[in-house]
Design an enzyme around this catalytic site. Sequence first.
Site, PDB file in Angstrom:
ATOM      1  N   ASN A   9       6.667  21.933   7.809  1.00  0.00           N
ATOM      2  CA  ASN A   9       8.076  21.834   8.203  1.00  0.00           C
ATOM      3  C   ASN A   9       8.763  20.923   7.182  1.00  0.00           C
ATOM      4  OD1 ASN A   9      10.556  21.422   9.356  1.00  0.00           O
ATOM      5  ND2 ASN A   9       9.795  20.242  11.105  1.00  0.00           N
ATOM      6  N   LYS A  11      11.764  20.206   6.903  1.00  0.00           N
ATOM      7  CA  LYS A  11      12.961  19.515   7.419  1.00  0.00           C
ATOM      8  C   LYS A  11      14.085  19.663   6.393  1.00  0.00           C
ATOM      9  CE  LYS A  11       9.979  16.713  10.233  1.00  0.00           C
ATOM     10  NZ  LYS A  11       9.785  15.519  11.032  1.00  0.00           N
ATOM     11  N   HIS A  94      12.352  22.116  17.889  1.00  0.00           N
ATOM     12  CA  HIS A  94      11.737  20.916  17.297  1.00  0.00           C
ATOM     13  C   HIS A  94      12.405  19.687  17.931  1.00  0.00           C
ATOM     14  CE1 HIS A  94      10.740  17.778  14.413  1.00  0.00           C
ATOM     15  NE2 HIS A  94       9.691  18.536  14.087  1.00  0.00           N
ATOM     16  N   GLU A  96      13.589  17.111  16.778  1.00  0.00           N
ATOM     17  CA  GLU A  96      14.814  16.636  16.112  1.00  0.00           C
ATOM     18  C   GLU A  96      16.009  17.490  16.519  1.00  0.00           C
ATOM     19  OE1 GLU A  96      13.112  16.611  12.201  1.00  0.00           O
ATOM     20  OE2 GLU A  96      11.853  14.912  12.777  1.00  0.00           O
ATOM     21  N   GLU A 166       4.069  18.331  19.732  1.00  0.00           N
ATOM     22  CA  GLU A 166       4.477  17.270  18.809  1.00  0.00           C
ATOM     23  C   GLU A 166       4.958  16.076  19.614  1.00  0.00           C
ATOM     24  OE1 GLU A 166       5.589  18.830  14.691  1.00  0.00           O
ATOM     25  OE2 GLU A 166       7.385  18.923  15.890  1.00  0.00           O
ATOM     26  N   GLY A 172       7.093  11.311  12.220  1.00  0.00           N
ATOM     27  CA  GLY A 172       7.734  10.504  11.179  1.00  0.00           C
ATOM     28  C   GLY A 172       7.503   9.015  11.360  1.00  0.00           C
ATOM     29  N   SER A 211       2.606  13.437  12.237  1.00  0.00           N
ATOM     30  CA  SER A 211       1.889  12.626  11.240  1.00  0.00           C
ATOM     31  C   SER A 211       0.471  13.123  10.976  1.00  0.00           C
ATOM     32  CB  SER A 211       1.897  11.151  11.636  1.00  0.00           C
ATOM     33  OG  SER A 211       3.228  10.688  11.765  1.00  0.00           O
TER      34      SER A 211
HETATM   35  C1  3PY Z   1       6.148  15.697  11.680  1.00  0.00           C
HETATM   36  O1  3PY Z   1       4.922  15.717  11.624  1.00  0.00           O
HETATM   37  O2  3PY Z   1       6.802  14.716  11.288  1.00  0.00           O
HETATM   38  C2  3PY Z   1       6.881  16.833  12.214  1.00  0.00           C
HETATM   39  O3  3PY Z   1       7.930  16.656  12.810  1.00  0.00           O
HETATM   40  C3  3PY Z   1       6.396  18.196  11.972  1.00  0.00           C
HETATM   41  O4  3PY Z   1       7.254  19.140  12.493  1.00  0.00           O
END
Ligand code: 3PY
Length: 248
Positions: A9, A11, A94, A96, A166, A172, A211
């Site tokens: 991803n 982003k 997601h 975010e 997630e 992050g 992560s």
């Molecule tokens: C991450 O691992 O930071 C994610 O948000 C993957 O989508």
Amino acid sequence: MRRKLVIGNWKMNGNRAANTALLSGIVAGLNDFGADSAVCVPSPYLAQCQAELEGTELAWGGQDLSVHASGAYTGEVAAAMLRDFGATYVLCGHSERRAYHQESNALVAQKAVVALAAGLTPVVCVGESLAQREAGQTEDVICAQLQAVLDALQVEQVASIVLAYEPVWAIGTGKTATPQIAQDAHRFLRNCLANKNAAAAATVQILYGGSMKPENAKELMAQPDIDGGLIGGAALKATDFLGIIQAV
Ligand code: 3PY
């Protein structure tokens, strides 16, 4: 036996020159590692993916889609547009998007339905915040997020989604769920899937995101219900992304 799947991803990162270097670095290193792989890129770079990845082992996709087919929806990207540029996958919900764009469980469910109707594989993302985990609400939260999608799907459609767990507190932040924490959540999600379609629950790939990096990927992916990863920062460096795929 479920095949492993690793999706990067990106982003809101990238530029044409850096993307070419990253994509060619990944493709050059892919070597029948026993996993499928893909990158989900910002929409302006879908054309670049199509031009540079067609005929390779690396698939591509979008990070979001509109629930509308076309019309006066400034800034939105339709499922058919993603398909037009060869996308296979699209992320739905997601964390975010849920946090910064107020995407509700109902909206995410609608997006998954629209993606499937267009021939895209929705990668439905679920996960709890730190406060929710500390309040003992993890299962309630991820169950509600998944259930909204399951309620919107026909029974036979369940087999066509990918699920990503997630935990928001691991995105992050550099913090990773322990393999046992992740496995417990994945098992729980698989049981939720089974309530709707038991056969599909055995085949749906459930990816871990948060992560994941080459150093922890092997242990995470060794868990029985972890079928791959949805990779953030580590997807922006070819060696790291390949290191995760190799860990399968
Ligand atoms: C991450 O691992 O930071 C994610 O948000 C993957 O989508």
